[in-house]
Design a protein around this motif. Structure first.
Motif, PDB file in Angstrom:
ATOM      1  N   THR A  44       0.813  -1.218   0.000  1.00  0.00           N
ATOM      2  CA  THR A  44       0.000   0.000   0.000  1.00  0.00           C
ATOM      3  C   THR A  44       0.843   1.263   0.000  1.00  0.00           C
ATOM      4  OG1 THR A  44      -0.103   0.025   2.406  1.00  0.00           O
ATOM      5  CG2 THR A  44      -1.847  -1.175   1.250  1.00  0.00           C
ATOM      6  N   ILE A  45       2.029   1.209  -0.594  1.00  0.00           N
ATOM      7  CA  ILE A  45       2.943   2.341  -0.481  1.00  0.00           C
ATOM      8  C   ILE A  45       2.366   3.625  -1.081  1.00  0.00           C
ATOM      9  CG2 ILE A  45       4.265   1.812  -2.568  1.00  0.00           C
ATOM     10  CD1 ILE A  45       6.705   2.646  -0.539  1.00  0.00           C
ATOM     11  N   PHE A  46       1.588   3.527  -2.139  1.00  0.00           N
ATOM     12  CA  PHE A  46       1.043   4.731  -2.768  1.00  0.00           C
ATOM     13  C   PHE A  46      -0.429   4.965  -2.443  1.00  0.00           C
ATOM     14  CE2 PHE A  46       4.678   3.764  -5.576  1.00  0.00           C
ATOM     15  CZ  PHE A  46       5.379   4.928  -5.350  1.00  0.00           C
ATOM     16  N   ALA A  47      -0.918   4.293  -1.415  1.00  0.00           N
ATOM     17  CA  ALA A  47      -2.296   4.528  -0.974  1.00  0.00           C
ATOM     18  C   ALA A  47      -2.364   5.883  -0.275  1.00  0.00           C
ATOM     19  CB  ALA A  47      -2.735   3.420  -0.024  1.00  0.00           C
ATOM     20  N   PRO A  48      -3.533   6.530  -0.302  1.00  0.00           N
ATOM     21  CA  PRO A  48      -3.660   7.828   0.385  1.00  0.00           C
ATOM     22  C   PRO A  48      -3.399   7.687   1.884  1.00  0.00           C
ATOM     23  CG  PRO A  48      -5.562   7.408  -1.007  1.00  0.00           C
ATOM     24  CD  PRO A  48      -4.753   6.146  -0.979  1.00  0.00           C
ATOM     25  N   TRP A  49      -2.838   8.730   2.472  1.00  0.00           N
ATOM     26  CA  TRP A  49      -2.543   8.729   3.892  1.00  0.00           C
ATOM     27  C   TRP A  49      -3.842   8.704   4.688  1.00  0.00           C
ATOM     28  CZ3 TRP A  49       0.650   7.262   7.200  1.00  0.00           C
ATOM     29  CH2 TRP A  49       0.661   7.760   8.492  1.00  0.00           C
ATOM     30  N   ARG A  50      -3.972   7.734   5.543  1.00  0.00           N
ATOM     31  CA  ARG A  50      -5.145   7.521   6.403  1.00  0.00           C
ATOM     32  C   ARG A  50      -6.445   7.498   5.599  1.00  0.00           C
ATOM     33  NH1 ARG A  50      -4.360   7.919  12.275  1.00  0.00           N
ATOM     34  NH2 ARG A  50      -2.171   8.346  12.507  1.00  0.00           N
ATOM     35  N   ARG A  51      -6.348   7.046   4.365  1.00  0.00           N
ATOM     36  CA  ARG A  51      -7.488   6.922   3.453  1.00  0.00           C
ATOM     37  C   ARG A  51      -8.231   8.237   3.255  1.00  0.00           C
ATOM     38  NH1 ARG A  51     -10.521   2.184   5.998  1.00  0.00           N
ATOM     39  NH2 ARG A  51      -8.754   1.553   7.236  1.00  0.00           N
ATOM     40  N   ALA A  56     -14.564  15.709  -6.152  1.00  0.00           N
ATOM     41  CA  ALA A  56     -14.815  16.946  -6.887  1.00  0.00           C
ATOM     42  C   ALA A  56     -16.286  17.333  -6.824  1.00  0.00           C
ATOM     43  CB  ALA A  56     -14.375  16.789  -8.339  1.00  0.00           C
ATOM     44  N   GLY A  57     -17.107  16.450  -6.325  1.00  0.00           N
ATOM     45  CA  GLY A  57     -18.531  16.741  -6.229  1.00  0.00           C
ATOM     46  C   GLY A  57     -19.249  16.468  -7.538  1.00  0.00           C
ATOM     47  N   LYS A  58     -20.513  16.841  -7.576  1.00  0.00           N
ATOM     48  CA  LYS A  58     -21.324  16.608  -8.773  1.00  0.00           C
ATOM     49  C   LYS A  58     -21.144  17.758  -9.753  1.00  0.00           C
ATOM     50  CE  LYS A  58     -24.728  13.768  -6.507  1.00  0.00           C
ATOM     51  NZ  LYS A  58     -26.120  13.500  -6.271  1.00  0.00           N
ATOM     52  N   GLY A  59     -21.333  17.444 -10.986  1.00  0.00           N
ATOM     53  CA  GLY A  59     -21.218  18.472 -12.012  1.00  0.00           C
ATOM     54  C   GLY A  59     -19.775  18.665 -12.428  1.00  0.00           C
ATOM     55  N   PHE A  60     -19.605  19.529 -13.404  1.00  0.00           N
ATOM     56  CA  PHE A  60     -18.254  19.782 -13.916  1.00  0.00           C
ATOM     57  C   PHE A  60     -17.817  21.168 -13.482  1.00  0.00           C
ATOM     58  CE2 PHE A  60     -15.246  21.244 -17.164  1.00  0.00           C
ATOM     59  CZ  PHE A  60     -14.307  20.245 -17.054  1.00  0.00           C
ATOM     60  N   ASN A  61     -16.908  21.192 -12.494  1.00  0.00           N
ATOM     61  CA  ASN A  61     -16.328  22.442 -12.035  1.00  0.00           C
ATOM     62  C   ASN A  61     -14.817  22.235 -12.046  1.00  0.00           C
ATOM     63  OD1 ASN A  61     -15.430  24.721 -10.706  1.00  0.00           O
ATOM     64  ND2 ASN A  61     -16.960  24.592  -9.057  1.00  0.00           N
ATOM     65  N   ALA A  68      -9.455  18.760  -5.966  1.00  0.00           N
ATOM     66  CA  ALA A  68      -9.537  17.364  -5.532  1.00  0.00           C
ATOM     67  C   ALA A  68      -8.334  16.577  -6.043  1.00  0.00           C
ATOM     68  CB  ALA A  68     -10.832  16.731  -6.022  1.00  0.00           C
ATOM     69  N   LEU A  69      -7.932  16.818  -7.282  1.00  0.00           N
ATOM     70  CA  LEU A  69      -6.774  16.123  -7.857  1.00  0.00           C
ATOM     71  C   LEU A  69      -5.496  16.451  -7.084  1.00  0.00           C
ATOM     72  CD1 LEU A  69      -5.747  14.320 -10.181  1.00  0.00           C
ATOM     73  CD2 LEU A  69      -5.293  16.426 -11.432  1.00  0.00           C
ATOM     74  N   ALA A  70      -5.275  17.741  -6.810  1.00  0.00           N
ATOM     75  CA  ALA A  70      -4.071  18.157  -6.073  1.00  0.00           C
ATOM     76  C   ALA A  70      -4.092  17.612  -4.642  1.00  0.00           C
ATOM     77  CB  ALA A  70      -3.967  19.678  -6.063  1.00  0.00           C
ATOM     78  N   SER A  71      -5.249  17.678  -4.001  1.00  0.00           N
ATOM     79  CA  SER A  71      -5.350  17.188  -2.621  1.00  0.00           C
ATOM     80  C   SER A  71      -5.110  15.681  -2.552  1.00  0.00           C
ATOM     81  CB  SER A  71      -6.723  17.524  -2.050  1.00  0.00           C
ATOM     82  OG  SER A  71      -6.894  18.923  -1.997  1.00  0.00           O
ATOM     83  N   ASN A  72      -5.690  14.935  -3.488  1.00  0.00           N
ATOM     84  CA  ASN A  72      -5.483  13.486  -3.517  1.00  0.00           C
ATOM     85  C   ASN A  72      -4.029  13.147  -3.825  1.00  0.00           C
ATOM     86  OD1 ASN A  72      -8.101  12.754  -2.843  1.00  0.00           O
ATOM     87  ND2 ASN A  72      -8.783  12.853  -4.964  1.00  0.00           N
ATOM     88  N   LEU A  73      -3.397  13.907  -4.696  1.00  0.00           N
ATOM     89  CA  LEU A  73      -1.984  13.684  -5.013  1.00  0.00           C
ATOM     90  C   LEU A  73      -1.113  13.939  -3.782  1.00  0.00           C
ATOM     91  CD1 LEU A  73       0.000  12.951  -7.267  1.00  0.00           C
ATOM     92  CD2 LEU A  73       0.187  15.386  -7.751  1.00  0.00           C
ATOM     93  N   ILE A  74      -1.396  15.012  -3.064  1.00  0.00           N
ATOM     94  CA  ILE A  74      -0.641  15.318  -1.844  1.00  0.00           C
ATOM     95  C   ILE A  74      -0.845  14.222  -0.803  1.00  0.00           C
ATOM     96  CG2 ILE A  74      -0.528  16.902   0.128  1.00  0.00           C
ATOM     97  CD1 ILE A  74      -1.025  19.177  -1.896  1.00  0.00           C
ATOM     98  N   SER A  75      -2.060  13.744  -0.658  1.00  0.00           N
ATOM     99  CA  SER A  75      -2.347  12.681   0.299  1.00  0.00           C
ATOM    100  C   SER A  75      -1.575  11.403  -0.054  1.00  0.00           C
ATOM    101  CB  SER A  75      -3.846  12.401   0.330  1.00  0.00           C
ATOM    102  OG  SER A  75      -4.145  11.376   1.240  1.00  0.00           O
ATOM    103  N   ARG A  76      -1.504  11.075  -1.333  1.00  0.00           N
ATOM    104  CA  ARG A  76      -0.754   9.880  -1.752  1.00  0.00           C
ATOM    105  C   ARG A  76       0.754  10.067  -1.571  1.00  0.00           C
ATOM    106  NH1 ARG A  76      -3.701   5.972  -4.318  1.00  0.00           N
ATOM    107  NH2 ARG A  76      -5.831   6.570  -4.795  1.00  0.00           N
TER     108      ARG A  76
END
Length: 126
Positions: A44-51, A56-61, A68-76
């Motif tokens: 699980t080396i590249f799993a997000p920290w503490r899951r 990004a929520g619903k819709g296209f923003n 969300a992409l940057a936050s998930n990348l930082i968490s991983r």
């Protein structure tokens, strides 16, 4: 009688007991792997920290999507760094334990020589 007892001691000291010592150290080394959870950390080396994951929520923003992409990348990345530190600590501990196991076995084989030298030194000072 004395020869039989001496032979039995030699067989015990140089064949049976080293195997028992090796079994004990094997258990210690296996425990260390489980204590640091090294197999799990490697899986699980590249799993997000503490899951922790962001959505990004619903819709296209585009802003929410990039956030969300940057936050998930930082968490991983954070998860990988912390897991890597734990893996290195676990492997370093494993290496130290292996060195201690080898030193124990070497000391066990040299113990009869140390006993004889100790007796001879004690008798020479008497």
């Amino acid at each position: 009688m004395i020869f039989s007892l001496t032979l039995e001691y030699v067989v015990w000291h140089f064949t049976r007991m080293p195997l028992e010592i090796a079994k004990a150290w094997r258990n210690i080394l296996l425990f260390n792997l489980e204590y640091f959870s090294l197999p799990l950390l490697l899986k699980t080396i590249f799993a997000p920290w503490r899951r922790i994951q962001w959505s990004a929520g619903k819709g296209f923003n585009i802003a929410k999507l990039l956030e969300a992409l940057a936050s998930n990348l930082i968490s991983r990345i954070l998860g990988a760094v912390i897991r890597s530190v734990l893996i290195v600590a676990g492997l370093a501990t494993e290496a130290a334990l292996l060195a201690a196991a080898l030193a124990t076995l070497i000391a066990w084989f040299l113990l009869p020589i140390a006993i004889v030298l100790g007796f001879s030194y004690g008798l020479s000072t008497f």
